[in-house]
Write a protein that holds these residues in place. Structure first.
Motif, mmCIF file in Angstrom:
data_model
loop_
_atom_site.group_PDB
_atom_site.id
_atom_site.type_symbol
_atom_site.label_atom_id
_atom_site.label_comp_id
_atom_site.label_asym_id
_atom_site.label_seq_id
_atom_site.Cartn_x
_atom_site.Cartn_y
_atom_site.Cartn_z
ATOM 1 N N LEU A 56 -0.474 -4.650 2.051
ATOM 2 C CA LEU A 56 -0.810 -3.430 2.756
ATOM 3 C C LEU A 56 0.148 -2.916 3.727
ATOM 4 O O LEU A 56 0.891 -3.444 4.683
ATOM 5 N N GLN A 57 1.226 -2.336 3.505
ATOM 6 C CA GLN A 57 2.093 -1.429 3.631
ATOM 7 C C GLN A 57 1.747 -0.162 4.478
ATOM 8 O O GLN A 57 1.533 0.594 3.701
ATOM 9 N N MET A 58 2.087 -0.401 5.856
ATOM 10 C CA MET A 58 0.938 0.778 6.727
ATOM 11 C C MET A 58 1.675 1.709 7.150
ATOM 12 O O MET A 58 2.749 1.146 8.531
ATOM 13 N N ASN A 59 2.699 3.455 7.243
ATOM 14 C CA ASN A 59 3.184 4.217 7.793
ATOM 15 C C ASN A 59 2.482 4.986 7.954
ATOM 16 O O ASN A 59 1.357 5.266 8.244
ATOM 17 N N SER A 60 3.487 5.098 9.561
ATOM 18 C CA SER A 60 2.928 6.551 9.942
ATOM 19 C C SER A 60 1.664 6.651 10.252
ATOM 20 O O SER A 60 0.493 7.437 10.581
ATOM 21 N N LEU A 61 1.829 5.462 11.130
ATOM 22 C CA LEU A 61 -0.223 5.390 11.807
ATOM 23 C C LEU A 61 -0.484 5.843 12.664
ATOM 24 O O LEU A 61 -0.020 6.210 14.000
ATOM 25 N N LYS A 62 -1.425 6.206 12.626
ATOM 26 C CA LYS A 62 -2.393 6.953 14.175
ATOM 27 C C LYS A 62 -3.259 5.979 14.715
ATOM 28 O O LYS A 62 -4.079 4.951 14.513
ATOM 29 N N LEU A 63 -3.554 6.837 15.612
ATOM 30 C CA LEU A 63 -4.910 5.828 16.877
ATOM 31 C C LEU A 63 -6.057 5.345 16.132
ATOM 32 O O LEU A 63 -6.404 4.738 16.036
ATOM 33 N N GLU A 64 -6.788 6.202 15.700
ATOM 34 C CA GLU A 64 -7.752 6.110 14.378
ATOM 35 C C GLU A 64 -7.691 4.671 12.992
ATOM 36 O O GLU A 64 -8.500 4.446 12.826
ATOM 37 N N ASP A 65 -6.517 4.157 13.283
ATOM 38 C CA ASP A 65 -5.677 3.035 12.278
ATOM 39 C C ASP A 65 -6.248 1.563 12.700
ATOM 40 O O ASP A 65 -5.906 0.582 12.323
ATOM 41 N N THR A 66 -6.849 1.976 14.366
ATOM 42 C CA THR A 66 -7.038 0.691 14.973
ATOM 43 C C THR A 66 -7.941 -0.122 14.210
ATOM 44 O O THR A 66 -8.922 0.811 14.331
ATOM 45 N N ALA A 67 -7.942 -1.062 14.207
ATOM 46 C CA ALA A 67 -9.073 -1.400 13.547
ATOM 47 C C ALA A 67 -8.654 -3.285 13.058
ATOM 48 O O ALA A 67 -8.046 -3.481 13.432
ATOM 49 N N LEU A 68 -9.863 -4.179 13.038
ATOM 50 C CA LEU A 68 -10.006 -4.803 12.590
ATOM 51 C C LEU A 68 -9.235 -5.117 10.856
ATOM 52 O O LEU A 68 -10.137 -4.771 10.311
ATOM 53 N N TYR A 69 -8.436 -5.813 10.067
ATOM 54 C CA TYR A 69 -8.432 -5.627 8.303
ATOM 55 C C TYR A 69 -8.482 -6.551 7.666
ATOM 56 O O TYR A 69 -8.074 -7.456 8.447
ATOM 57 N N TYR A 70 -9.399 -6.775 6.757
ATOM 58 C CA TYR A 70 -9.728 -7.380 6.450
ATOM 59 C C TYR A 70 -8.992 -7.057 4.842
ATOM 60 O O TYR A 70 -9.043 -6.649 4.291
ATOM 61 N N CYS A 71 -8.563 -8.569 3.850
ATOM 62 C CA CYS A 71 -8.079 -8.580 2.725
ATOM 63 C C CYS A 71 -9.504 -9.431 2.243
ATOM 64 O O CYS A 71 -10.200 -10.182 2.316
ATOM 65 N N ALA A 72 -10.291 -9.541 0.651
ATOM 66 C CA ALA A 72 -11.141 -9.302 -0.164
ATOM 67 C C ALA A 72 -11.047 -9.497 -1.613
ATOM 68 O O ALA A 72 -9.722 -8.863 -2.090
ATOM 69 N N ALA A 73 -11.227 -10.123 -2.109
ATOM 70 C CA ALA A 73 -10.933 -10.361 -3.457
ATOM 71 C C ALA A 73 -12.553 -10.480 -4.569
ATOM 72 O O ALA A 73 -13.732 -11.335 -3.888
ATOM 73 N N VAL A 74 -11.827 -10.161 -5.901
ATOM 74 C CA VAL A 74 -13.157 -10.577 -6.530
ATOM 75 C C VAL A 74 -12.909 -10.370 -7.618
ATOM 76 O O VAL A 74 -11.714 -9.942 -8.265
ATOM 77 N N LYS A 75 -13.816 -11.188 -9.086
ATOM 78 C CA LYS A 75 -12.620 -11.556 -9.607
ATOM 79 C C LYS A 75 -13.274 -10.277 -11.110
ATOM 80 O O LYS A 75 -14.254 -10.415 -11.244
ATOM 81 N N GLY A 76 -12.002 -10.446 -11.479
ATOM 82 C CA GLY A 76 -12.503 -9.135 -12.354
ATOM 83 C C GLY A 76 -12.810 -7.639 -12.223
ATOM 84 O O GLY A 76 -12.573 -6.983 -13.098
ATOM 85 N N GLY A 77 -13.623 -7.675 -11.514
ATOM 86 C CA GLY A 77 -14.140 -5.962 -10.990
ATOM 87 C C GLY A 77 -14.292 -5.432 -10.706
ATOM 88 O O GLY A 77 -12.333 -4.992 -10.353
ATOM 89 N N TRP A 78 -14.467 -4.210 -10.085
ATOM 90 C CA TRP A 78 -13.858 -3.313 -9.480
ATOM 91 C C TRP A 78 -14.882 -2.329 -8.005
ATOM 92 O O TRP A 78 -15.889 -2.450 -9.043
ATOM 93 N N SER A 79 -14.330 -2.291 -6.545
ATOM 94 C CA SER A 79 -15.406 -1.971 -6.568
ATOM 95 C C SER A 79 -14.785 -0.952 -4.687
ATOM 96 O O SER A 79 -14.182 -1.719 -4.329
ATOM 97 N N ALA A 80 -15.085 -0.664 -4.349
ATOM 98 C CA ALA A 80 -14.580 0.624 -2.985
ATOM 99 C C ALA A 80 -15.699 0.050 -2.050
ATOM 100 O O ALA A 80 -15.215 0.664 -1.114
ATOM 101 N N ILE A 81 -16.680 -0.873 -2.201
ATOM 102 C CA ILE A 81 -17.367 -1.021 -0.908
ATOM 103 C C ILE A 81 -17.720 -2.578 -0.934
ATOM 104 O O ILE A 81 -17.462 -3.111 -1.772
#
Length: 123
Positions: free
Chosen positions: A81-106
């Motif tokens: 994850l390339q993150m540019n032009s970072l803002k204060l509101e980008d402060t967080a714990l960042y996680y990667c996640a995986a699922v086989k073959g599917g697609w989800s934004a939750i």
């Protein structure tokens, strides 16, 4: 056993850049949709972006479009994850996640998670 290890987080000033990495093992990486989520204190886990080589889809949340880019190297079993032009509101714990073959934004759409890497943006 699936393992996912994030790295690359840290402290950065507003307007700066960071690149997060997530190395996965124990799975056939090229078959998995890989995603990044983030969670700030007191807030829900939030979708940042995802990539599916099976579905040929890459998407990012509106809040990061034009600033963040998700990419992957299947030979290295790694998603970035390339993150540019970072803002204060980008402060967080960042996680990667995986699922086989599917697609989800939750978050509930993903089976496997890393432990997270902290990104702190200061003024």
């Amino acid at each position: 056993q699936v393992q996912m290890v994030e790295s690359g987080g840290g402290l950065v000033q507003t307007g700066g850049s960071l690149r997060l990495s997530c190395a996965a093992s124990g799975l056939t990486f090229s078959l998995y949709t890989m995603a990044w989520f983030r969670q700030a204190p007191g807030r829900e886990r939030e979708f940042v972006g995802a990539n599916s080589p099976i579905l040929n889809i890459t998407d990012h949340a509106d809040s990061v479009k034009g600033r963040f880019t998700i990419s992957r190297d299947n030979a290295k079993n790694t998603v970035y994850l390339q993150m540019n032009s970072l803002k204060l509101e980008d402060t967080a714990l960042y996680y990667c996640a995986a699922v086989k073959g599917g697609w989800s934004a939750i978050a509930s759409g993903y089976n496997y998670w890393g432990q997270g890497t902290q990104v702190t943006v200061s003024s």
